[in-house]
Design a protein around this motif. Sequence first.
Motif, PDB file in Angstrom:
ATOM      1  N   ARG A  81      32.088  33.604  51.112  1.00 51.44           N
ATOM      2  CA  ARG A  81      32.996  33.385  52.239  1.00 51.44           C
ATOM      3  C   ARG A  81      32.246  32.867  53.457  1.00 51.44           C
ATOM      4  N   ALA A  82      31.056  33.418  53.717  1.00 54.59           N
ATOM      5  CA  ALA A  82      30.279  32.966  54.879  1.00 54.59           C
ATOM      6  C   ALA A  82      29.843  31.517  54.708  1.00 54.59           C
ATOM      7  N   GLN A  83      29.393  31.167  53.507  1.00 52.84           N
ATOM      8  CA  GLN A  83      28.941  29.797  53.293  1.00 52.84           C
ATOM      9  C   GLN A  83      30.097  28.801  53.356  1.00 52.84           C
ATOM     10  N   SER A  84      31.297  29.229  53.015  1.00 51.30           N
ATOM     11  CA  SER A  84      32.444  28.326  53.103  1.00 51.30           C
ATOM     12  C   SER A  84      32.692  27.886  54.533  1.00 51.30           C
ATOM     13  N   HIS A  85      32.287  28.703  55.506  1.00 52.13           N
ATOM     14  CA  HIS A  85      32.404  28.321  56.922  1.00 52.13           C
ATOM     15  C   HIS A  85      31.155  27.600  57.405  1.00 52.13           C
ATOM     16  N   ILE A  86      29.976  28.055  56.972  1.00 49.37           N
ATOM     17  CA  ILE A  86      28.725  27.431  57.415  1.00 49.37           C
ATOM     18  C   ILE A  86      28.686  25.955  57.054  1.00 49.37           C
ATOM     19  N   PHE A  87      29.147  25.633  55.851  1.00 47.24           N
ATOM     20  CA  PHE A  87      29.051  24.262  55.355  1.00 47.24           C
ATOM     21  C   PHE A  87      30.366  23.501  55.440  1.00 47.24           C
ATOM     22  N   LYS A  88      31.344  24.046  56.132  1.00 45.81           N
ATOM     23  CA  LYS A  88      32.609  23.337  56.277  1.00 45.81           C
ATOM     24  C   LYS A  88      32.424  22.049  57.059  1.00 45.81           C
ATOM     25  N   THR A  89      31.577  22.089  58.076  1.00 46.35           N
ATOM     26  CA  THR A  89      31.335  20.925  58.931  1.00 46.35           C
ATOM     27  C   THR A  89      29.851  20.605  58.913  1.00 46.35           C
ATOM     28  N   VAL A  90      29.506  19.396  58.515  1.00 48.76           N
ATOM     29  CA  VAL A  90      28.111  18.969  58.416  1.00 48.76           C
ATOM     30  C   VAL A  90      27.936  17.711  59.258  1.00 48.76           C
ATOM     31  N   ASP A  91      27.150  17.836  60.317  1.00 43.86           N
ATOM     32  CA  ASP A  91      26.904  16.708  61.212  1.00 43.86           C
ATOM     33  C   ASP A  91      25.470  16.247  61.050  1.00 43.86           C
ATOM     34  N   LEU A  92      25.285  15.118  60.360  1.00 43.04           N
ATOM     35  CA  LEU A  92      23.964  14.529  60.181  1.00 43.04           C
ATOM     36  C   LEU A  92      23.748  13.370  61.145  1.00 43.04           C
ATOM     37  N   ASP A  93      24.505  13.369  62.237  1.00 42.74           N
ATOM     38  CA  ASP A  93      24.424  12.310  63.239  1.00 42.74           C
ATOM     39  C   ASP A  93      24.044  12.891  64.587  1.00 42.74           C
ATOM     40  N   LYS A  94      23.344  14.003  64.585  1.00 45.86           N
ATOM     41  CA  LYS A  94      23.032  14.673  65.837  1.00 45.86           C
ATOM     42  C   LYS A  94      21.523  14.776  66.047  1.00 45.86           C
ATOM     43  N   ALA A  95      20.872  15.591  65.217  1.00 45.23           N
ATOM     44  CA  ALA A  95      19.436  15.795  65.385  1.00 45.23           C
ATOM     45  C   ALA A  95      18.664  14.600  64.843  1.00 45.23           C
ATOM     46  N   GLN A  96      17.541  14.277  65.485  1.00 47.55           N
ATOM     47  CA  GLN A  96      16.712  13.168  65.052  1.00 47.55           C
ATOM     48  C   GLN A  96      15.378  13.698  64.525  1.00 47.55           C
ATOM     49  N   PRO A  97      14.771  13.019  63.553  1.00 50.71           N
ATOM     50  CA  PRO A  97      15.262  11.813  62.883  1.00 50.71           C
ATOM     51  C   PRO A  97      16.366  12.163  61.886  1.00 50.71           C
ATOM     52  N   ARG A  98      17.420  11.388  61.896  1.00 56.14           N
ATOM     53  CA  ARG A  98      18.580  11.706  61.066  1.00 56.14           C
ATOM     54  C   ARG A  98      18.283  11.591  59.579  1.00 56.14           C
ATOM     55  N   LYS A  99      17.392  10.687  59.221  1.00 55.51           N
ATOM     56  CA  LYS A  99      17.032  10.542  57.816  1.00 55.51           C
ATOM     57  C   LYS A  99      16.465  11.852  57.270  1.00 55.51           C
ATOM     58  N   LYS A 100      15.629  12.519  58.042  1.00 56.24           N
ATOM     59  CA  LYS A 100      15.006  13.754  57.570  1.00 56.24           C
ATOM     60  C   LYS A 100      16.049  14.823  57.289  1.00 56.24           C
ATOM     61  N   TYR A 101      17.040  14.943  58.167  1.00 61.78           N
ATOM     62  CA  TYR A 101      18.041  15.985  57.966  1.00 61.78           C
ATOM     63  C   TYR A 101      18.989  15.623  56.827  1.00 61.78           C
ATOM     64  N   HIS A 102      19.213  14.332  56.625  1.00 60.94           N
ATOM     65  CA  HIS A 102      19.993  13.957  55.441  1.00 60.94           C
ATOM     66  C   HIS A 102      19.250  14.347  54.169  1.00 60.94           C
ATOM     67  N   GLU A 103      17.945  14.072  54.111  1.00 60.74           N
ATOM     68  CA  GLU A 103      17.182  14.403  52.913  1.00 60.74           C
ATOM     69  C   GLU A 103      17.184  15.907  52.659  1.00 60.74           C
ATOM     70  N   ARG A 104      17.082  16.688  53.701  1.00 63.70           N
ATOM     71  CA  ARG A 104      17.130  18.150  53.530  1.00 63.70           C
ATOM     72  C   ARG A 104      18.479  18.579  52.962  1.00 63.70           C
ATOM     73  N   PHE A 105      19.531  17.993  53.523  1.00 59.70           N
ATOM     74  CA  PHE A 105      20.865  18.340  53.041  1.00 59.70           C
ATOM     75  C   PHE A 105      21.046  17.889  51.593  1.00 59.70           C
ATOM     76  N   HIS A 106      20.523  16.713  51.259  1.00 54.40           N
ATOM     77  CA  HIS A 106      20.641  16.211  49.902  1.00 54.40           C
ATOM     78  C   HIS A 106      19.981  17.164  48.911  1.00 54.40           C
TER      79      HIS A 106
END
Length: 473
Positions: A81-106
């Motif tokens: 239930r907690a993860q359903s809220h944590i990952f409901k919204t994913v913004d990979l257009d905020k922190a830089q470098p954005r490529k790094k955070y995309h790779e982590r999420f991937h």
Amino acid sequence: MLLTLLSPSILSKETSPTKLCATNSHSPKSLVASGHDAYSNASPPLLPPELIETIIDEVGSQGDTQTLRSCSLVASTFVFRAQSHIFKTVDLDKAQPRKKYHERFHWLLVRNPYLGMHVRHLRIGDDPEDDYGSRDWGRFDMAGRSWIRQSKTIRHTLGSLPRLQSFSLTFNSEWTNWETEIPASTRQAFEQVFSLSTLRSVSLEFVTGFPVNLLKGLVAKLSFVGLSCVETGNGSSSQLPTSANASPKSLYLRGTSPDTIQAVSQALVASSSASPLRKLAITPTFERGFGNAIAQLIREVGVDLEEFQWLPSIHFRSSVGSIDISFPQGLRYLKFTVSYRKAHGHGPFPEVIRLLSQLYQAQRADTSRPDHLERITIECHCLRSMEAKTLKAEWQAIDKILGRPGVFKALKELKIELPTSTSSTELIHEFMMAFQDALPMTQEKGVMVSVKSRTVVDERFVVDSGYSFTALQ
């Protein structure tokens, strides 16, 4: 809802205190927290599962990611239930470098594929061009440095998110050609997202050569479409589902060409019987024909408009041209942005006054005309130092329009917003003090006038937020 920042610590392997693993059950609810003695030996909570879910949902509604992460470590019954809220919204257009955070999420999705089922709102953006290098390197070299265009994993990431409801894609300020600069496999991944039956909202920025048929399909299918510096082309694209979304539609058009607006109009005309246009926000360009294209859009599909926002750049003067907002008879909300930086001789309000005067004249000419306008917001940028007498003189024309008896009878609220990003704290305080009693006629009618500062959290373009609009001016 607005896409919010996915905390970098969630994507960081170094800062994650818990490793998620699955038990023998195939259900995501069987996920447990392992590798942490304090939790692996804890007794199960005695609360009923329904109460646990209600508590976590309440925390999730507040957007408290830190508390949700703590909840996920309490016991196995808390994790899903907690993860359903944590990952409901994913913004990979905020922190830089954005490529790094995309790779982590991937890689997080690769290790835990079930997390993709939670994601409803996704935003992806290139890093600013300054991070690629100097403009002197040329367009070709900078194009090669766009991580979105070069990424080999983004298509796999998108393919792991089958329940997206909103998707925002922003390239850097060197426009990206959809057909010639984006690899075919990546384009196909984007178009698969566009075809999701769950999708309701799409925002695009800095795209040229976007297939006109694909754009028309998005406009017909979705509840919200935001276009910032998007130009159409005749390229090929996969066919979107033909069934149109029957819910009311919202548009935000910023820096779009007349041809793009015409394509949007055509799609709206085809679907207007089932999906009326209710909300329209405009940031004008100086391109010839822009105002006429918007005016035509309003005439063709704007009869049901309830909300209109005129949001010109704060750096340049602009004109509403042939735009006429008196055509819709159900307007309930208006929003304007004005800037003191490029103020006209009679203050920063000529275009606001022109638009309000259209409604004023229409009501005076036809006393039986419906009057639904309830709220107006005026967002003031780049304030300058002035005395109360000068400020009152600048606002007098607006006061006369809104304060006269017999018109704007439904108006309940006039909100003046002062963004902290474009004016200093001292000037905002000075403005607030000088503004007292600046609109006496309007206030005498019982309209609530408020003056408040506002912190602009989102510095990039546009996303749908419950049919409200946010943008960088």
